[in-house]
Design a protein around this motif. Structure first.
Motif, PDB file in Angstrom:
ATOM      1  N   THR A 124     -19.026  -5.050   4.846  1.00  0.00           N
ATOM      2  CA  THR A 124     -19.583  -3.735   4.533  1.00  0.00           C
ATOM      3  C   THR A 124     -19.581  -3.406   3.044  1.00  0.00           C
ATOM      4  N   ILE A 125     -20.615  -2.664   2.658  1.00  0.00           N
ATOM      5  CA  ILE A 125     -20.713  -1.987   1.369  1.00  0.00           C
ATOM      6  C   ILE A 125     -20.900  -0.506   1.694  1.00  0.00           C
ATOM      7  N   SER A 126     -20.120   0.369   1.076  1.00  0.00           N
ATOM      8  CA  SER A 126     -20.182   1.809   1.382  1.00  0.00           C
ATOM      9  C   SER A 126     -20.764   2.574   0.203  1.00  0.00           C
ATOM     10  N   ARG A 127     -21.524   3.631   0.528  1.00  0.00           N
ATOM     11  CA  ARG A 127     -22.153   4.444  -0.513  1.00  0.00           C
ATOM     12  C   ARG A 127     -21.558   5.847  -0.521  1.00  0.00           C
ATOM     13  N   ILE A 128     -21.142   6.299  -1.705  1.00  0.00           N
ATOM     14  CA  ILE A 128     -20.626   7.654  -1.896  1.00  0.00           C
ATOM     15  C   ILE A 128     -21.725   8.503  -2.530  1.00  0.00           C
ATOM     16  N   ASN A 129     -21.945   9.688  -1.956  1.00  0.00           N
ATOM     17  CA  ASN A 129     -22.879  10.652  -2.539  1.00  0.00           C
ATOM     18  C   ASN A 129     -22.092  11.579  -3.467  1.00  0.00           C
ATOM     19  N   PRO A 130     -22.328  11.525  -4.785  1.00  0.00           N
ATOM     20  CA  PRO A 130     -21.575  12.362  -5.720  1.00  0.00           C
ATOM     21  C   PRO A 130     -21.749  13.860  -5.494  1.00  0.00           C
ATOM     22  N   ALA A 131     -22.810  14.273  -4.821  1.00  0.00           N
ATOM     23  CA  ALA A 131     -23.005  15.702  -4.544  1.00  0.00           C
ATOM     24  C   ALA A 131     -21.945  16.239  -3.601  1.00  0.00           C
ATOM     25  N   THR A 132     -21.449  15.371  -2.721  1.00  0.00           N
ATOM     26  CA  THR A 132     -20.429  15.778  -1.744  1.00  0.00           C
ATOM     27  C   THR A 132     -19.119  15.031  -1.921  1.00  0.00           C
ATOM     28  N   ASN A 133     -19.154  13.947  -2.729  1.00  0.00           N
ATOM     29  CA  ASN A 133     -18.005  13.044  -2.866  1.00  0.00           C
ATOM     30  C   ASN A 133     -17.494  12.592  -1.499  1.00  0.00           C
ATOM     31  N   ALA A 134     -18.438  12.194  -0.666  1.00  0.00           N
ATOM     32  CA  ALA A 134     -18.143  11.654   0.652  1.00  0.00           C
ATOM     33  C   ALA A 134     -19.059  10.464   0.900  1.00  0.00           C
ATOM     34  N   VAL A 135     -18.631   9.568   1.780  1.00  0.00           N
ATOM     35  CA  VAL A 135     -19.452   8.425   2.144  1.00  0.00           C
ATOM     36  C   VAL A 135     -20.628   8.903   2.991  1.00  0.00           C
ATOM     37  N   ASP A 136     -21.855   8.573   2.561  1.00  0.00           N
ATOM     38  CA  ASP A 136     -23.034   8.989   3.326  1.00  0.00           C
ATOM     39  C   ASP A 136     -23.782   7.813   3.944  1.00  0.00           C
ATOM     40  N   LYS A 137     -23.342   6.585   3.651  1.00  0.00           N
ATOM     41  CA  LYS A 137     -23.997   5.418   4.232  1.00  0.00           C
ATOM     42  C   LYS A 137     -23.063   4.217   4.169  1.00  0.00           C
ATOM     43  N   THR A 138     -22.992   3.461   5.269  1.00  0.00           N
ATOM     44  CA  THR A 138     -22.264   2.206   5.307  1.00  0.00           C
ATOM     45  C   THR A 138     -23.257   1.101   5.636  1.00  0.00           C
ATOM     46  N   ILE A 139     -23.341   0.126   4.756  1.00  0.00           N
ATOM     47  CA  ILE A 139     -24.277  -0.992   4.911  1.00  0.00           C
ATOM     48  C   ILE A 139     -23.502  -2.197   5.414  1.00  0.00           C
ATOM     49  N   THR A 140     -23.909  -2.741   6.541  1.00  0.00           N
ATOM     50  CA  THR A 140     -23.291  -3.948   7.080  1.00  0.00           C
ATOM     51  C   THR A 140     -24.205  -5.137   6.792  1.00  0.00           C
ATOM     52  N   ALA A 173     -12.320  16.047 -17.097  1.00  0.00           N
ATOM     53  CA  ALA A 173     -11.081  16.312 -17.829  1.00  0.00           C
ATOM     54  C   ALA A 173      -9.955  15.396 -17.349  1.00  0.00           C
ATOM     55  N   ASN A 174     -10.304  14.398 -16.530  1.00  0.00           N
ATOM     56  CA  ASN A 174      -9.365  13.409 -15.982  1.00  0.00           C
ATOM     57  C   ASN A 174      -8.392  13.996 -14.980  1.00  0.00           C
ATOM     58  N   ASN A 175      -8.747  15.128 -14.384  1.00  0.00           N
ATOM     59  CA  ASN A 175      -7.936  15.717 -13.325  1.00  0.00           C
ATOM     60  C   ASN A 175      -8.297  15.073 -11.988  1.00  0.00           C
ATOM     61  N   PHE A 176      -7.285  14.784 -11.177  1.00  0.00           N
ATOM     62  CA  PHE A 176      -7.509  14.200  -9.855  1.00  0.00           C
ATOM     63  C   PHE A 176      -8.215  15.203  -8.953  1.00  0.00           C
ATOM     64  N   VAL A 177      -9.263  14.743  -8.262  1.00  0.00           N
ATOM     65  CA  VAL A 177     -10.035  15.603  -7.368  1.00  0.00           C
ATOM     66  C   VAL A 177      -9.711  15.302  -5.912  1.00  0.00           C
ATOM     67  N   LYS A 178      -9.852  14.050  -5.500  1.00  0.00           N
ATOM     68  CA  LYS A 178      -9.597  13.662  -4.124  1.00  0.00           C
ATOM     69  C   LYS A 178      -9.602  12.139  -4.008  1.00  0.00           C
ATOM     70  N   SER A 179      -9.181  11.638  -2.843  1.00  0.00           N
ATOM     71  CA  SER A 179      -9.278  10.223  -2.512  1.00  0.00           C
ATOM     72  C   SER A 179     -10.157  10.045  -1.284  1.00  0.00           C
ATOM     73  N   ILE A 180     -10.818   8.896  -1.221  1.00  0.00           N
ATOM     74  CA  ILE A 180     -11.531   8.472  -0.021  1.00  0.00           C
ATOM     75  C   ILE A 180     -10.881   7.185   0.449  1.00  0.00           C
ATOM     76  N   ASP A 181     -10.370   7.162   1.661  1.00  0.00           N
ATOM     77  CA  ASP A 181      -9.705   5.980   2.208  1.00  0.00           C
ATOM     78  C   ASP A 181     -10.687   5.113   2.975  1.00  0.00           C
ATOM     79  N   PHE A 182     -10.446   3.789   2.938  1.00  0.00           N
ATOM     80  CA  PHE A 182     -11.269   2.835   3.664  1.00  0.00           C
ATOM     81  C   PHE A 182     -10.387   1.966   4.560  1.00  0.00           C
ATOM     82  N   ASP A 183     -11.009   1.327   5.523  1.00  0.00           N
ATOM     83  CA  ASP A 183     -10.252   0.587   6.530  1.00  0.00           C
ATOM     84  C   ASP A 183      -9.678  -0.719   6.009  1.00  0.00           C
TER      85      ASP A 183
END
Length: 350
Positions: free
Chosen positions: A198-214, A154-164
């Motif tokens: 780095t490339i980071s992976r977000i898991n949509p089930a948790t909407n959190a980063v679950d893997k960082t690939i260097t 519905a285009n409502n803001f859910v959260k942000s994930i910040d990166f370095d």
């Protein structure tokens, strides 16, 4: 016997009549056109940084004609804005990301009629990706803002994930969302420096980063693109180039070295085949781990690049007037030249 034959004939006539009526009652339905911009190429014109000159152009698949300013034409001459970054598609909708006005205009992709606008919590939005339940938008001002915003359907803001350090290209692939979280900066003499690898992976089930690939080189991350199963990343400097093929489901990485190729910059996917362009405007395709030279495009400033249905699209970007777009076939022959808008930066199959 005669009576049986009469009954059989009557039954056959009745059956034929019923079938005929049923056929007439249920005619074959023809699929109606979805809109004027179905079956063609959408061209994004970035516009100026300080002037609202962003526009959208369209050409049909047969390249027979060109229509400019299709957002304004279908929305009461509305001004789109400044710095039109990219388009993302979800179903019948197109999401137009503009990073100076801090907004995403949502239109029907076939009529370009506006349906909604996202503005909440945006700060220099860049790129966009989708999962069935969410929209993901990178925000990156090359200074203090480095985040991915997440919105519901519905285009409502859910959260942000910040990166370095970075939040640039973003792609959804095989149930995950991959984010380019490093890239390019400059020293005091304007020499290019990698911010990291780095490339980071977000898991949509948790909407959190679950893997960082260097990545395993010290080159600059230039571009990232994905299909349903793989994410492709290109890195380069003035002497070397590599492509990384990441298996989306696992995060496993295959490094593909490109010996003798310098300055690989831009990626494209067409019918499951990977293409890239170098800083010298050379076009290549990739077969397994082998880069195959195709041709060199003509452009003073190659800004936009894509490969669609075998044709190669390259924009010679201008920010003082119209850009020039050259469309090539696979052998490098120009099949069409267009004058488009200011800062033409993208080509999208619709």
């Amino acid at each position: 016997m005669k009576f049986s034959k009469i009954l059989a004939s009557a039954f056959a006539l009745t059956l034929l009549f019923n079938i005929s009526c049923r056929t007439n009652d249920d005619p074959i339905k023809e699929e109606l056109p979805k809109g004027a911009y179905e079956n063609g190429i959408i061209i994004t014109n970035e516009g100026g940084y300080s002037t609202p000159t962003s526009t959208v152009s369209f050409i049909p698949t047969d390249l027979s004609k060109q229509e400019d300013n299709i957002f304004a034409k279908n929305n009461d001459n509305a001004i789109l804005g400044n710095v039109f970054q990219t388009i993302g598609f979800k179903g019948d909708l197109a999401y137009l990301v503009l990073n100076v006005p801090n907004k995403v205009e949502i239109v029907n992709r076939y009529t370009f009629k506006k349906t909604a606008t996202i503005t909440s919590n945006l700060s220099t939005p860049r790129y966009i990706a989708f999962t069935p339940n969410n929209t993901y938008i990178t925000n990156h001002d090359f200074s203090t803002v480095k985040k991915v915003n997440i919105y519901d359907n519905a285009n409502n803001f859910v959260k942000s994930i910040d990166f370095d350090r970075y939040a640039e290209k973003i792609s959804a692939s095989n149930g995950y969302v991959y984010v380019q979280t490093d890239g390019l900066t400059y020293d005091s003499s304007y020499n290019e420096l990698a911010t990291g690898h780095t490339i980071s992976r977000i898991n949509p089930a948790t909407n959190a980063v679950d893997k960082t690939i260097t990545l395993s080189d010290d080159l600059v991350i230039r571009d990232m693109i994905a299909d349903d199963n793989f994410v492709y990343v290109v890195t380069s400097d003035y002497t070397n180039s590599n492509i990384y093929k990441i298996t989306s489901a696992t995060g496993n990485v295959q490094k593909i070295e490109l010996p003798g190729i310098t300055g690989a910059q831009k990626l494209a996917l067409d019918n499951s085949k990977l293409y890239f362009m170098t800083s010298g405007n050379k076009i290549y395709n990739l077969t397994a781990t082998t880069a195959n030279s195709m041709f060199t495009a003509t452009a003073s400033y190659a800004y936009g690049f894509n490969v669609i249905d075998g044709n190669v699209y390259v924009s010679d970007g201008s920010f003082t007037g119209d850009s020039t777009v050259r469309i090539y076939n696979s052998t490098g022959t120009i099949v069409k030249t267009l004058n488009t808008g200011i800062g033409t930066n993208g080509f999208y199959k619709n």
